[in-house]
Design a protein around this motif. Structure first.
Motif, PDB file in Angstrom:
ATOM      1  N   GLY A 133       3.749  11.645  13.481  1.00 15.78           N
ATOM      2  CA  GLY A 133       4.784  11.379  12.489  1.00 15.78           C
ATOM      3  C   GLY A 133       4.377  11.953  11.156  1.00 15.78           C
ATOM      4  N   ASP A 134       4.679  11.239  10.073  1.00 18.50           N
ATOM      5  CA  ASP A 134       4.402  11.749   8.744  1.00 18.50           C
ATOM      6  C   ASP A 134       4.124  10.580   7.803  1.00 18.50           C
ATOM      7  N   THR A 135       4.095  10.859   6.516  1.00 24.75           N
ATOM      8  CA  THR A 135       3.831   9.843   5.501  1.00 24.75           C
ATOM      9  C   THR A 135       4.933   9.845   4.449  1.00 24.75           C
ATOM     10  N   ASP A 136       4.972   8.768   3.673  1.00 22.35           N
ATOM     11  CA  ASP A 136       5.868   8.676   2.533  1.00 22.35           C
ATOM     12  C   ASP A 136       5.214   7.748   1.513  1.00 22.35           C
ATOM     13  N   GLN A 137       5.689   7.786   0.283  1.00 19.79           N
ATOM     14  CA  GLN A 137       5.227   6.828  -0.713  1.00 19.79           C
ATOM     15  C   GLN A 137       5.747   5.437  -0.359  1.00 19.79           C
ATOM     16  N   TYR A 138       4.844   4.479  -0.300  1.00 18.28           N
ATOM     17  CA  TYR A 138       5.301   3.110  -0.065  1.00 18.28           C
ATOM     18  C   TYR A 138       6.264   2.679  -1.162  1.00 18.28           C
ATOM     19  N   ILE A 139       6.000   3.060  -2.405  1.00 19.61           N
ATOM     20  CA  ILE A 139       6.840   2.602  -3.518  1.00 19.61           C
ATOM     21  C   ILE A 139       8.261   3.131  -3.424  1.00 19.61           C
ATOM     22  N   ALA A 140       8.488   4.163  -2.589  1.00 18.74           N
ATOM     23  CA  ALA A 140       9.832   4.731  -2.435  1.00 18.74           C
ATOM     24  C   ALA A 140      10.598   4.121  -1.272  1.00 18.74           C
ATOM     25  N   THR A 141       9.980   3.213  -0.524  1.00 16.84           N
ATOM     26  CA  THR A 141      10.646   2.641   0.642  1.00 16.84           C
ATOM     27  C   THR A 141      11.518   1.454   0.237  1.00 16.84           C
ATOM     28  N   PRO A 142      12.621   1.211   0.941  1.00 16.97           N
ATOM     29  CA  PRO A 142      13.484   0.072   0.630  1.00 16.97           C
ATOM     30  C   PRO A 142      12.723  -1.257   0.736  1.00 16.97           C
ATOM     31  N   GLY A 143      12.858  -2.080  -0.286  1.00 16.98           N
ATOM     32  CA  GLY A 143      12.212  -3.381  -0.276  1.00 16.98           C
ATOM     33  C   GLY A 143      10.748  -3.367  -0.640  1.00 16.98           C
ATOM     34  N   ALA A 144      10.241  -2.249  -1.162  1.00 23.64           N
ATOM     35  CA  ALA A 144       8.833  -2.187  -1.556  1.00 23.64           C
ATOM     36  C   ALA A 144       8.534  -3.213  -2.637  1.00 23.64           C
ATOM     37  N   THR A 145       7.357  -3.820  -2.567  1.00 24.90           N
ATOM     38  CA  THR A 145       6.961  -4.833  -3.540  1.00 24.90           C
ATOM     39  C   THR A 145       6.260  -4.233  -4.744  1.00 24.90           C
ATOM     40  N   VAL A 146       6.027  -2.933  -4.729  1.00 27.33           N
ATOM     41  CA  VAL A 146       5.455  -2.201  -5.861  1.00 27.33           C
ATOM     42  C   VAL A 146       6.404  -1.064  -6.175  1.00 27.33           C
ATOM     43  N   ASP A 147       6.694  -0.840  -7.465  1.00 30.06           N
ATOM     44  CA  ASP A 147       7.687   0.186  -7.800  1.00 30.06           C
ATOM     45  C   ASP A 147       7.187   1.224  -8.798  1.00 30.06           C
ATOM     46  N   ASP A 148       5.870   1.283  -9.046  1.00 27.82           N
ATOM     47  CA  ASP A 148       5.338   2.306  -9.939  1.00 27.82           C
ATOM     48  C   ASP A 148       3.982   2.764  -9.421  1.00 27.82           C
TER      49      ASP A 148
END
Length: 243
Positions: A133-148
């Motif tokens: 598969g691949d990777t993504d920024q956790y902060i960009a995922t829906p419902g992430a608990t961190v946004d910066d």
């Protein structure tokens, strides 16, 4: 040719002729240290490996280290560790020439251990393409608990237990259907935070947060200390047992 061009050519020639490390009788763990990492990250990963039960001979490898990062050096390593660092695109520019050697190393029975940026680099866009598969920024995922992208703590569920771990814009892992990965940890929104997966005859273990973080990381970021070395040791055990 300008003097700096001549100097660069000489340095490259010496690097290409540098010999891989001599066997010490202990399993060799190579930890990247160089422009695709940041100060403290490589050292924290090295400390984690030294604290493991595997009795590693831990050496740093990179453009300015005694051990060159080459196919010849990888061939004698039990595990290669890619620590955290800065920007993915910048990090990959420094390492993209090693995409083929790293893939060959793991496919032939080697082990890749990636933390934060090292997890991103295990992905494909860009990266070494070592994951199903691949990777993504956790902060960009829906419902992430961190946004910066600031240093902070993130909650994860690791093998069914809730933990709080040092975090700085780490990845989540996107898995293809039918994959053979074992998920070790998830973020609160269900995104994958840590996993181990086979790759050819070898294995790959990656984590988005920083279970290797030492106490000074928390102090520098004015965060409460949340030690998670046991999670990092679990990740090491998984990658070593994967082949």
């Amino acid at each position: 040719m300008r003097f700096d061009g001549i100097l660069g050519a000489v340095q490259r020639a010496f690097r290409s002729e540098a010999a891989p490390p001599r066997p010490s009788g202990r399993p060799l763990a190579l930890v990247y240290r160089g422009p695709a990492s940041v100060s403290g990250c490589s050292e924290a990963v090295a400390g984690l490996l030294e604290a493991s039960r595997w009795g590693f001979d831990v050496r740093y490898t990179g453009p300015n280290e005694k051990v060159p990062l080459t196919a010849e050096s990888l061939a004698v390593a039990a595990v290669y560790a890619q620590p955290g660092g800065g920007d993915l695109s910048r990090g990959y520019r420094h390492l993209k020439r090693l995409r083929g050697p790293l893939r060959d190393y793991v496919a032939g029975g080697g082990r890749y251990l990636g933390f934060c940026l090292g997890g991103y680099l295990a992905g494909a866009t860009p990266g070494f393409a070592l994951l199903p598969g691949d990777t993504d920024q956790y902060i960009a995922t829906p419902g992430a608990t961190v946004d910066d992208e600031e240093d902070t703590l993130v909650d994860v569920r690791w093998r069914g237990r809730d933990r709080s771990v040092f975090f700085q814009d780490g990845p989540c892992f996107l898995l293809d259907p039918g994959n053979r990965a074992t998920v070790l940890a998830t973020y609160p929104n269900g995104a994958v935070a840590a996993l181990v997966t086979p790759y050819g005859a070898g294995s790959v273990a990656v984590v988005g947060p920083h279970p290797e973080a030492t106490d000074d990381w928390f102090a520098d970021a004015d965060l409460p200390v949340r030690r998670a070395r046991d999670l990092g040791l679990d990740l090491v055990d998984e990658v070593m047992a994967g082949t």
